[in-house]
Design a protein around this motif. Structure first.
Motif, PDB file in Angstrom:
ATOM      1  N   ASP A 110       0.776  -1.158   0.201  1.00  0.00           N
ATOM      2  CA  ASP A 110       0.008  -0.017  -0.020  1.00  0.00           C
ATOM      3  C   ASP A 110       1.038   1.160  -0.054  1.00  0.00           C
ATOM      4  O   ASP A 110       0.226   2.434  -0.136  1.00  0.00           O
ATOM      5  CB  ASP A 110      -0.998   0.052   1.184  1.00  0.00           C
ATOM      6  N   ALA A 112       2.947   3.199  -2.071  1.00  0.00           N
ATOM      7  CA  ALA A 112       3.218   3.216  -3.611  1.00  0.00           C
ATOM      8  C   ALA A 112       4.900   3.342  -3.968  1.00  0.00           C
ATOM      9  O   ALA A 112       5.349   2.581  -4.704  1.00  0.00           O
ATOM     10  CB  ALA A 112       2.469   4.371  -4.036  1.00  0.00           C
ATOM     11  N   THR A 117       3.375  -2.266  -5.651  1.00  0.00           N
ATOM     12  CA  THR A 117       2.490  -2.544  -6.364  1.00  0.00           C
ATOM     13  C   THR A 117       2.117  -2.176  -7.765  1.00  0.00           C
ATOM     14  O   THR A 117       2.847  -1.222  -8.342  1.00  0.00           O
ATOM     15  CB  THR A 117       1.377  -1.653  -5.635  1.00  0.00           C
ATOM     16  N   TYR A 118       1.326  -2.853  -8.350  1.00  0.00           N
ATOM     17  CA  TYR A 118       1.013  -2.466  -9.852  1.00  0.00           C
ATOM     18  C   TYR A 118      -0.201  -1.798  -9.857  1.00  0.00           C
ATOM     19  O   TYR A 118      -0.690  -1.630 -11.286  1.00  0.00           O
ATOM     20  CB  TYR A 118       0.952  -3.801 -10.573  1.00  0.00           C
ATOM     21  N   ARG A 119      -0.456  -1.350  -8.748  1.00  0.00           N
ATOM     22  CA  ARG A 119      -1.784  -0.337  -8.778  1.00  0.00           C
ATOM     23  C   ARG A 119      -1.552   1.102  -9.134  1.00  0.00           C
ATOM     24  O   ARG A 119      -2.627   1.753  -9.109  1.00  0.00           O
ATOM     25  CB  ARG A 119      -2.828  -0.857  -7.574  1.00  0.00           C
ATOM     26  N   GLU A 120      -0.373   1.501  -8.662  1.00  0.00           N
ATOM     27  CA  GLU A 120      -0.304   2.760  -8.829  1.00  0.00           C
ATOM     28  C   GLU A 120       1.349   3.189  -9.194  1.00  0.00           C
ATOM     29  O   GLU A 120       1.994   2.303  -9.265  1.00  0.00           O
ATOM     30  CB  GLU A 120      -0.219   3.513  -7.313  1.00  0.00           C
ATOM     31  N   ASP A 121       1.268   4.320 -10.020  1.00  0.00           N
ATOM     32  CA  ASP A 121       2.547   4.722 -10.609  1.00  0.00           C
ATOM     33  C   ASP A 121       3.807   4.985  -9.516  1.00  0.00           C
ATOM     34  O   ASP A 121       3.475   6.070  -8.870  1.00  0.00           O
ATOM     35  CB  ASP A 121       2.224   5.573 -11.650  1.00  0.00           C
ATOM     36  N   THR A 180       6.855   2.025 -12.324  1.00  0.00           N
ATOM     37  CA  THR A 180       5.899   0.567 -12.264  1.00  0.00           C
ATOM     38  C   THR A 180       4.841   1.158 -13.417  1.00  0.00           C
ATOM     39  O   THR A 180       4.699   0.078 -14.380  1.00  0.00           O
ATOM     40  CB  THR A 180       5.254   0.433 -10.962  1.00  0.00           C
ATOM     41  N   ILE A 184       4.196  -1.568 -16.803  1.00  0.00           N
ATOM     42  CA  ILE A 184       3.094  -2.048 -16.778  1.00  0.00           C
ATOM     43  C   ILE A 184       2.615  -2.051 -18.221  1.00  0.00           C
ATOM     44  O   ILE A 184       2.119  -2.844 -18.810  1.00  0.00           O
ATOM     45  CB  ILE A 184       1.847  -1.277 -15.676  1.00  0.00           C
ATOM     46  N   HIS A 201      -4.737  -8.879 -12.623  1.00  0.00           N
ATOM     47  CA  HIS A 201      -4.131  -7.942 -13.536  1.00  0.00           C
ATOM     48  C   HIS A 201      -2.925  -8.577 -14.060  1.00  0.00           C
ATOM     49  O   HIS A 201      -2.304  -9.464 -13.784  1.00  0.00           O
ATOM     50  CB  HIS A 201      -3.547  -6.747 -12.367  1.00  0.00           C
ATOM     51  N   LYS A 204       0.391  -8.858 -12.603  1.00  0.00           N
ATOM     52  CA  LYS A 204       0.749  -9.453 -11.370  1.00  0.00           C
ATOM     53  C   LYS A 204       1.865 -10.383 -11.326  1.00  0.00           C
ATOM     54  O   LYS A 204       2.562 -10.476 -10.316  1.00  0.00           O
ATOM     55  CB  LYS A 204      -0.633 -10.099 -11.035  1.00  0.00           C
TER      56      LYS A 204
END
Length: 327
Positions: A110, A112, A117-121, A180, A184, A201, A204
């Motif tokens: 969480d 970043a 994480t691949y959910r935020e840059d 990231t 991605i 994702h 992942k």
């Protein structure tokens, strides 16, 4: 942000440790101190908890969380692969239990800027120990195409590993991949659109692979398990929580080998190789999270707990313990 991490299989792992009130226990992946806190609650003044973690943020968070038990807690910033040296430095030569909660903490995912994480840059980092020099950016930009293919195939079990490695090499010729988000974008371009449309994702598995490579997670685990079992006193237990098949396979196979290390041909009437069992596997099948836990914490979905118990009577030569061992 605060170090927040919900300990997985908490009740089950604490139960399997069979904690002795005056025992000595090691949490080799201290994290936010969730498992350690429950161990400490069950210890008397004669007991001791030694927490090890390589993440400075985890050390700070666990120190605060375990403050009320500071008289029986020692926290060391290190990797669990150096457990023997850590314990030796504290005057401890055997312990009653060890727990490992492998993988990445919720805090690391969480936050970043840690780059997990691949959910935020964010910058490509992925180091669990920020003192080390190798980062995800180094792996992505400096590994050869064949090395990248090997890492993504072996550690991510990604069927498009070859194409992803090729796309990374092509992309970095134009510009160094630094975030990231950039990685991605390259991964998505390497995976067919119809595949990306289903499942999780697309990045992942590749992110998992690079993280494992950066932190040498599987090598550390495989090289450390037997040594940690050797640190257990008679009847002592090691509990290991894994989060993907690669880790679980290593733990399962190592535990099985330590229970039956004999290499003699099956037709031999007696063992002549001299290899002695170190104990017994307690969990023939891994312990899985309850449905209730899965409902409360989706990150527990892939967790598996395996337990091994040391038995001196199986042929282990035990060194006399000194320091904090009660006579």
């Amino acid at each position: 942000m605060d170090f927040k991490h919900k300990s997985v299989l908490l009740t089950e792992s604490i139960e399997e440790l069979q904690i002795k009130p005056d025992g000595i226990y090691v949490d080799g992946t201290l994290g936010g101190g969730g498992h350690s806190l429950e161990i400490c609650k069950r210890l008397t003044e004669g007991g001791r908890l030694i927490g090890i973690d390589q993440d400075a943020d985890a050390i700070r968070a666990a120190t605060r969380r375990l403050d009320e038990f500071r008289d029986r807690v020692t926290i060391v910033r290190s990797n669990y692969c150096d457990m023997r040296a850590v314990l030796s430095g504290l005057g401890v030569s055997s312990v009653d239990g060890v727990i490992l909660d492998l993988g990445v903490s919720s805090y690391q995912l969480d936050t970043a800027e840690r780059g997990f994480t691949y959910r935020e840059d964010a910058p490509l980092d992925m180091r669990m120990d920020q003192r080390q020099t190798l980062t995800a950016m180094d792996v992505v930009n400096e590994y050869s195409e064949m090395e990248l293919y090997r890492v993504i195939r072996d550690y991510g079990e990604e069927k498009f590993a070859k194409n992803i490695a090729r796309h990374i090499v092509i992309a970095r010729k134009e510009k160094k991949l630094e975030t990231t988000g950039e990685l991605i974008h390259v991964i998505k371009a390497a995976i067919p659109m119809k595949v990306r449309a289903v499942g999780g994702h697309p990045a992942k598995k590749t992110f998992q692979a690079i993280r494992i490579e950066v932190n040498q997670e599987l090598t550390v685990l495989e090289d450390s398990l037997e040594d940690m079992v050797d640190l257990l006193s008679d009847g002592g237990r090691i509990c290991v929580i894994t989060f993907h098949s690669l880790e679980d396979r290593i733990v399962k196979n190592k535990f099985r080998y330590m229970e039956n290390p004999c290499t003699c041909p099956k037709e031999f009437p007696v063992c002549v190789c001299g290899k002695k069992p170190k104990g017994i596997v307690i969990t023939r099948k891994p312990i899985l999270p309850s449905q209730e836990e899965l409902n409360e914490n989706k990150r527990a979905k892939s967790a598996k707990l395996r337990v091994f118990e040391s038995r001196d009577s199986y042929g282990k030569i035990r060194v006399q313990q000194d320091g904090f061992r009660k006579k």
